[in-house]
Design an enzyme around this catalytic site. Structure first.
Site, PDB file in Angstrom:
ATOM      1  N   HIS A 148       0.656  -1.255  -0.106  1.00 20.64           N
ATOM      2  CA  HIS A 148      -0.094  -0.161   0.078  1.00 20.64           C
ATOM      3  C   HIS A 148       1.046   1.110   0.019  1.00 20.64           C
ATOM      4  CE1 HIS A 148      -3.536   2.603   0.886  1.00 20.64           C
ATOM      5  NE2 HIS A 148      -2.955   3.205   1.492  1.00 20.64           N
ATOM      6  N   HIS A 164       3.076   6.076  -1.520  1.00 18.30           N
ATOM      7  CA  HIS A 164       3.991   7.205  -0.865  1.00 18.30           C
ATOM      8  C   HIS A 164       5.407   6.931  -0.808  1.00 18.30           C
ATOM      9  CE1 HIS A 164       0.026   8.960   0.484  1.00 18.30           C
ATOM     10  NE2 HIS A 164      -0.228   7.433   0.779  1.00 18.30           N
ATOM     11  N   LYS A 203      -4.082   9.305  -9.038  1.00 18.93           N
ATOM     12  CA  LYS A 203      -3.627   9.567  -7.452  1.00 18.93           C
ATOM     13  C   LYS A 203      -4.086  11.242  -7.446  1.00 18.93           C
ATOM     14  CE  LYS A 203      -2.632   8.786  -3.343  1.00 18.93           C
ATOM     15  NZ  LYS A 203      -3.538   7.919  -2.413  1.00 18.93           N
TER      16      LYS A 203
END
Length: 270
Positions: A148, A164, A203
Site C-alpha cells: 500500500h 507514498h 492519484k
C-alpha cells in the site's frame, strides 16, 4: 529517560547516511494543480535526474526487488513465492544493518516496544510484509503495508490507493507507466504532494519524501505507527516540523504518509 519524538526523528534524519545529497537528485515541479482538478498541466517528468550510482547500495537494491512482487488489484489474494520470501528477508537484513535502524531500535527498546533486534525484525515483518485484507468486509489477504505505502495499489478502475514512495514513483515514471500531472503542494523537508496517473488510474494527492533512503521511510513510519497509531504524529526532520499520519489495520500498517503544508485540511483519508 527516552528521547522525545522530536529528538528521535532528528536522530533518524541525521543518521540517514544513504540519503541522496541535494546534487544527486533534481525535481522539475512545473505546474501547481489543485487537488480538486484532475488535469495534467506538466508536460515533463517530475524526476529530471537521479544519480543512480547512489541506488546501488544494498538497501536500495533489495527495496527495488520488492516492487514487482504484488498484484495491485483490490480483492486479489497475494501470495509469497520462495523467491519473494527470500527477497523480503534480504530487504530486512539490509535495512536492519543501518544506522537508521540502530537509532530506531534503541528508542523502541527504551519505550518497551521491543527487547532486541530479533523483536524489531518480527515487528517490521508484521507491520509491513504480512498480508491482510484491505477491505474490512473481506477475508482475502490482498494487501500489505509495504504494498500500500511503498508500491501503490488500485482503489478502483479509476483511482490509485496508497503510493507514498519516491523510489516507486521514480521507477514507474522512468518505465513510462506513470504520468506526473503537477504538484498539489510541497514542503521544506524534501516533501511533495503530487498528482499523477498510473496505469490509467489517478492519484489526486500522493505525498512522499524524496531522496531519502528506504530504511528512513520504513523507520519514520514505523516510529509514528507504534507511538501514535491512527493519529497525527509530529516529528522534526532537517529542522522542520512535519506531521505524519498512520492508520492501524488489524495490527498492520493500513497507511502511512507525510502531511504537506497548506493541504492538511483537505486531506481526510489515504
Amino acid at each position: 529517560n527516552c528521547l522525545s519524538l522530536a529528538q528521535v526523528s532528528k536522530e533518524l534524519w541525521n543518521n540517514d547516511v544513504n540519503r541522496l545529497a541535494a546534487g544527486d537528485i533534481t525535481l522539475n515541479y512545473q505546474g501547481h494543480v489543485p487537488a480538486t482538478k484532475q488535469v495534467d498541466i506538466s508536460s515533463q517528468k517530475l524526476f529530471t535526474s537521479v544519480n543512480e550510482n547512489k541506488l546501488s547500495g544494498p538497501t536500495y537494491q533489495t527495496f527495488m526487488s520488492l516492487l514487482d512482487n504484488y498484484i495491485p488489484d483490490k480483492g486479489v489474494r497475494e501470495s509469497l513465492t520462495t523467491g519473494e520470501r527470500n527477497e523480503n528477508t534480504a530487504f530486512l537484513n539490509a535495512i536492519l544493518n543501518t544506522k537508521v535502524m540502530t537509532v530506531l531500535l534503541s528508542y523502541l527498546q527504551c519505550r518497551g516496544f521491543v527487547n532486541n533486534q530479533a523483536d524489531l525484525r518480527s515487528v517490521l515483518t508484521k507491520l509491513w510484509l504480512d498480508f491482510y485484507p484491505r477491505s474490512e468486509t473481506s477475508t482475502v489477504n490482498d494487501t500489505s503495508g509495504f504494498e500500500h505505502v511503498m508500491v501503490g495499489e488500485y482503489k478502483s478502475s479509476t483511482e490509485v490507493n496508497g503510493f507514498h514512495s519516491w523510489l516507486s514513483f521514480y521507477q514507474k515514471e522512468k518505465a513510462g507507466q506513470l504520468n506526473y500531472y503537477g504538484y498539489v503542494s510541497k514542503g521544506e523537508t524534501r516533501l511533495i504532494a503530487a498528482m499523477f496517473r498510473w496505469n490509467k488510474r489517478i492519484k489526486p494527492l500522493g505525498s512522499f519524501f524524496f531522496g531519502v533512503s528506504p530504511e528512513f521511510d520504513i523507520a519514520i513510519y514505523t516510529l509514528c505507527y507504534l507511538t501514535n497509531p491512527n493519529k497525527r504524529c509530529s516529528v522534526v526532520l532537517d529542522g522542520h516540523k512535519v506531521n505524519i499520519q498512520t492508520l492501524n489495520s488489524s495490527g498492520h500498517i493500513g497507511t502511512a504518509y507525510p502531511e504537506v503544508p497548506q493541504i492538511q485540511r483537505l486531506r481526510t483519508r489515504a
